[in-house]
Design a protein around this motif. Sequence first.
Motif, PDB file in Angstrom:
ATOM      1  N   TYR A  11       0.802  -1.202   0.007  1.00 26.20           N
ATOM      2  CA  TYR A  11      -0.030   0.109   0.087  1.00 26.20           C
ATOM      3  C   TYR A  11       0.897   1.359   0.021  1.00 26.20           C
ATOM      4  CZ  TYR A  11      -3.227  -3.422   2.056  1.00 26.20           C
ATOM      5  OH  TYR A  11      -3.838  -4.798   1.795  1.00 26.20           O
ATOM      6  N   LYS A  12       0.203   2.573  -0.436  1.00 26.60           N
ATOM      7  CA  LYS A  12       0.955   3.685  -0.320  1.00 26.60           C
ATOM      8  C   LYS A  12       0.479   4.786   0.596  1.00 26.60           C
ATOM      9  CE  LYS A  12       3.638   2.052  -3.633  1.00 26.60           C
ATOM     10  NZ  LYS A  12       4.821   1.554  -3.473  1.00 26.60           N
ATOM     11  N   THR A  13      -0.575   4.526   1.349  1.00 32.08           N
ATOM     12  CA  THR A  13      -0.997   5.256   2.569  1.00 32.08           C
ATOM     13  C   THR A  13      -1.212   4.585   3.689  1.00 32.08           C
ATOM     14  OG1 THR A  13      -3.372   4.766   2.045  1.00 32.08           O
ATOM     15  CG2 THR A  13      -2.299   6.413   0.599  1.00 32.08           C
ATOM     16  N   GLY A  14      -1.122   5.681   4.881  1.00 32.27           N
ATOM     17  CA  GLY A  14      -1.244   4.993   6.264  1.00 32.27           C
ATOM     18  C   GLY A  14      -2.717   4.574   6.448  1.00 32.27           C
ATOM     19  N   ALA A  15      -3.778   5.010   5.562  1.00 32.46           N
ATOM     20  CA  ALA A  15      -5.126   4.649   5.707  1.00 32.46           C
ATOM     21  C   ALA A  15      -5.105   3.297   5.445  1.00 32.46           C
ATOM     22  CB  ALA A  15      -5.901   5.487   4.943  1.00 32.46           C
ATOM     23  N   GLU A  16      -4.405   2.643   4.496  1.00 34.98           N
ATOM     24  CA  GLU A  16      -4.853   1.421   3.712  1.00 34.98           C
ATOM     25  C   GLU A  16      -3.988   0.526   4.784  1.00 34.98           C
ATOM     26  OE1 GLU A  16      -4.367   1.641  -0.791  1.00 34.98           O
ATOM     27  OE2 GLU A  16      -2.837   2.699  -0.021  1.00 34.98           O
ATOM     28  N   TYR A  17      -2.807   0.872   5.216  1.00 29.20           N
ATOM     29  CA  TYR A  17      -2.204  -0.176   6.265  1.00 29.20           C
ATOM     30  C   TYR A  17      -3.069  -0.187   7.509  1.00 29.20           C
ATOM     31  CZ  TYR A  17       1.973  -0.604   3.480  1.00 29.20           C
ATOM     32  OH  TYR A  17       2.895  -1.049   2.558  1.00 29.20           O
ATOM     33  N   ALA A  18      -3.575   0.970   8.088  1.00 27.74           N
ATOM     34  CA  ALA A  18      -4.464   0.858   9.197  1.00 27.74           C
ATOM     35  C   ALA A  18      -5.755  -0.221   9.055  1.00 27.74           C
ATOM     36  CB  ALA A  18      -4.875   2.235   9.509  1.00 27.74           C
ATOM     37  N   SER A  19      -5.988  -0.031   7.562  1.00 22.93           N
ATOM     38  CA  SER A  19      -7.423  -0.870   7.532  1.00 22.93           C
ATOM     39  C   SER A  19      -7.198  -2.360   7.843  1.00 22.93           C
ATOM     40  CB  SER A  19      -7.804  -0.864   5.873  1.00 22.93           C
ATOM     41  OG  SER A  19      -6.881  -1.332   5.062  1.00 22.93           O
ATOM     42  N   GLU A  20      -5.865  -2.837   7.835  1.00 21.98           N
ATOM     43  CA  GLU A  20      -5.543  -4.144   8.057  1.00 21.98           C
ATOM     44  C   GLU A  20      -5.634  -4.368   9.591  1.00 21.98           C
ATOM     45  OE1 GLU A  20      -1.709  -5.497   6.669  1.00 21.98           O
ATOM     46  OE2 GLU A  20      -2.347  -5.634   4.853  1.00 21.98           O
ATOM     47  N   GLY A  51      -0.977   9.265   9.269  1.00 23.58           N
ATOM     48  CA  GLY A  51      -2.247   8.788   9.584  1.00 23.58           C
ATOM     49  C   GLY A  51      -2.252   7.333   9.970  1.00 23.58           C
ATOM     50  N   TYR A  52      -1.116   6.583  10.059  1.00 26.00           N
ATOM     51  CA  TYR A  52      -1.080   5.265  10.353  1.00 26.00           C
ATOM     52  C   TYR A  52      -1.547   5.086  11.970  1.00 26.00           C
ATOM     53  CZ  TYR A  52       0.180   0.639  11.252  1.00 26.00           C
ATOM     54  OH  TYR A  52       0.508  -0.981  11.657  1.00 26.00           O
ATOM     55  N   LEU A  53      -0.543   5.589  12.591  1.00 22.63           N
ATOM     56  CA  LEU A  53      -0.481   5.452  14.303  1.00 22.63           C
ATOM     57  C   LEU A  53      -1.919   6.213  14.776  1.00 22.63           C
ATOM     58  CD1 LEU A  53       3.057   5.569  15.320  1.00 22.63           C
ATOM     59  CD2 LEU A  53       1.608   3.607  14.960  1.00 22.63           C
ATOM     60  N   PRO A  54      -2.144   7.276  14.576  1.00 16.94           N
ATOM     61  CA  PRO A  54      -3.436   7.804  14.951  1.00 16.94           C
ATOM     62  C   PRO A  54      -4.349   6.856  14.931  1.00 16.94           C
ATOM     63  CG  PRO A  54      -2.189   9.586  14.088  1.00 16.94           C
ATOM     64  CD  PRO A  54      -1.303   8.332  13.463  1.00 16.94           C
ATOM     65  N   ALA A  55      -4.747   6.504  13.599  1.00 21.09           N
ATOM     66  CA  ALA A  55      -5.895   5.244  13.288  1.00 21.09           C
ATOM     67  C   ALA A  55      -5.479   4.465  14.182  1.00 21.09           C
ATOM     68  CB  ALA A  55      -5.849   5.153  11.752  1.00 21.09           C
ATOM     69  N   ALA A  56      -4.265   3.803  14.016  1.00 19.74           N
ATOM     70  CA  ALA A  56      -4.269   2.518  14.890  1.00 19.74           C
ATOM     71  C   ALA A  56      -4.398   2.284  16.296  1.00 19.74           C
ATOM     72  CB  ALA A  56      -2.753   1.785  14.839  1.00 19.74           C
ATOM     73  N   TYR A  57      -4.120   3.687  16.843  1.00 18.21           N
ATOM     74  CA  TYR A  57      -4.432   3.799  18.160  1.00 18.21           C
ATOM     75  C   TYR A  57      -5.995   3.837  18.558  1.00 18.21           C
ATOM     76  CZ  TYR A  57       0.439   4.915  20.090  1.00 18.21           C
ATOM     77  OH  TYR A  57       1.672   4.982  20.436  1.00 18.21           O
ATOM     78  N   ASP A  58      -6.538   4.655  17.696  1.00 23.60           N
ATOM     79  CA  ASP A  58      -7.990   4.915  18.069  1.00 23.60           C
ATOM     80  C   ASP A  58      -8.729   3.457  17.731  1.00 23.60           C
ATOM     81  OD1 ASP A  58      -7.865   7.560  18.186  1.00 23.60           O
ATOM     82  OD2 ASP A  58      -8.353   7.956  15.971  1.00 23.60           O
ATOM     83  N   LEU A  59      -8.334   2.630  16.775  1.00 25.48           N
ATOM     84  CA  LEU A  59      -9.078   1.369  16.591  1.00 25.48           C
ATOM     85  C   LEU A  59      -8.599   0.521  17.588  1.00 25.48           C
ATOM     86  CD1 LEU A  59      -8.018   0.883  12.646  1.00 25.48           C
ATOM     87  CD2 LEU A  59     -10.390   1.033  13.890  1.00 25.48           C
ATOM     88  N   VAL A  60      -7.336   0.322  18.435  1.00 28.52           N
ATOM     89  CA  VAL A  60      -6.962  -0.546  19.399  1.00 28.52           C
ATOM     90  C   VAL A  60      -7.855  -0.177  20.708  1.00 28.52           C
ATOM     91  CG1 VAL A  60      -5.157  -1.313  20.757  1.00 28.52           C
ATOM     92  CG2 VAL A  60      -4.834  -1.222  18.196  1.00 28.52           C
ATOM     93  N   HIS A  61      -7.799   1.196  20.901  1.00 27.75           N
ATOM     94  CA  HIS A  61      -8.273   1.816  22.013  1.00 27.75           C
ATOM     95  C   HIS A  61      -9.825   1.404  22.180  1.00 27.75           C
ATOM     96  CE1 HIS A  61      -4.854   4.807  23.127  1.00 27.75           C
ATOM     97  NE2 HIS A  61      -4.721   3.534  23.775  1.00 27.75           N
ATOM     98  N   SER A  62     -10.494   1.717  20.807  1.00 30.90           N
ATOM     99  CA  SER A  62     -11.837   1.589  20.833  1.00 30.90           C
ATOM    100  C   SER A  62     -12.062   0.100  21.178  1.00 30.90           C
ATOM    101  CB  SER A  62     -12.367   2.087  19.352  1.00 30.90           C
ATOM    102  OG  SER A  62     -11.762   0.957  18.505  1.00 30.90           O
ATOM    103  N   SER A  63     -11.419  -1.036  21.030  1.00 22.44           N
ATOM    104  CA  SER A  63     -11.515  -2.263  21.221  1.00 22.44           C
ATOM    105  C   SER A  63     -11.180  -2.733  22.644  1.00 22.44           C
ATOM    106  CB  SER A  63     -11.052  -3.377  20.266  1.00 22.44           C
ATOM    107  OG  SER A  63      -9.551  -3.095  20.361  1.00 22.44           O
TER     108      SER A  63
END
Length: 272
Positions: A11-20, A51-63
């Motif tokens: 992938y070429k964006t942080g959002a795409e990697y965060a989707s995993e 954008g990868y780490l902010p998205a990753a943090y939000d996803l993990v914390h939300s779970s």
Amino acid sequence: MSVPDTYCGPYKTGAEYASEIRQVLEYTGGVGAFIHESILGCGGQIMMPDGYLPAAYDLVHSSGGCVTADEVQTGFGHGGTSFWQFQYYGVTPDIVTMGKPMGNGFHIGAVACRREVANRFASSGIEYFNTYGGNSVAYTVGNAVLDAIEQDGLQENERVVGEYLSKRMCSLKELPSVGDWIGDVRGHGLFQGIEIVKKRTDLIEKAIIPHEKLCRYIVDFLKYERIIVSRDGSDGNVIKIKPPLVFSKDNVDTLVNGIRQVLIEAEKTGHF
């Protein structure tokens, strides 16, 4: 999950990697912990994409999960613009691990965490024990290192010299012919890497192919010039550069000129 590498990853964006990460959470129903290096060291000096780490943090914390940032290699000002590399991405972990740089060679490590995490551990009834904990000599060394970083302006030196290092290494791409071996220059402060690849001009398609053999040659050649670097990455084709905070612009010139000399010599041999 994929290594969040926007240079040669899928992938070429942080959002795409965060989707995993989102897919893992959906599949498992949640995770207890997410642990990351703030720059992937042995993984190839890979900066986290925007954008990868902010998205990753939000996803993990939300779970309901807990996030740990590994700052063993990147902490204590090595990022230049911030004391901790995770600050560069605008995130705040629940736990931070730190080690080697805080002792300047002396054996010392530490962990910091949110009060909620500490209280939860304490209430579990599990007793923590560390053979080397409470070492007054280590405390003294750690305090002295913190004083030196502040009093000698070493974080600012890291920022200024790090920017100069990036420019000098990027200039290698402009070298006639041999510059094609420099695939990517990346990192932050004085924690950077150069990805060595097959020459684009030698390929039928504009593909990215790791050049482990040349990378090994460069690292070995530099040792004979009394310049110590290492290599890492899953393909062993990334030159890893992580000098001490006192590194100077003169040191940068010695390093980059050495790499330039190796590239020229490598082409002369005709083996690469």
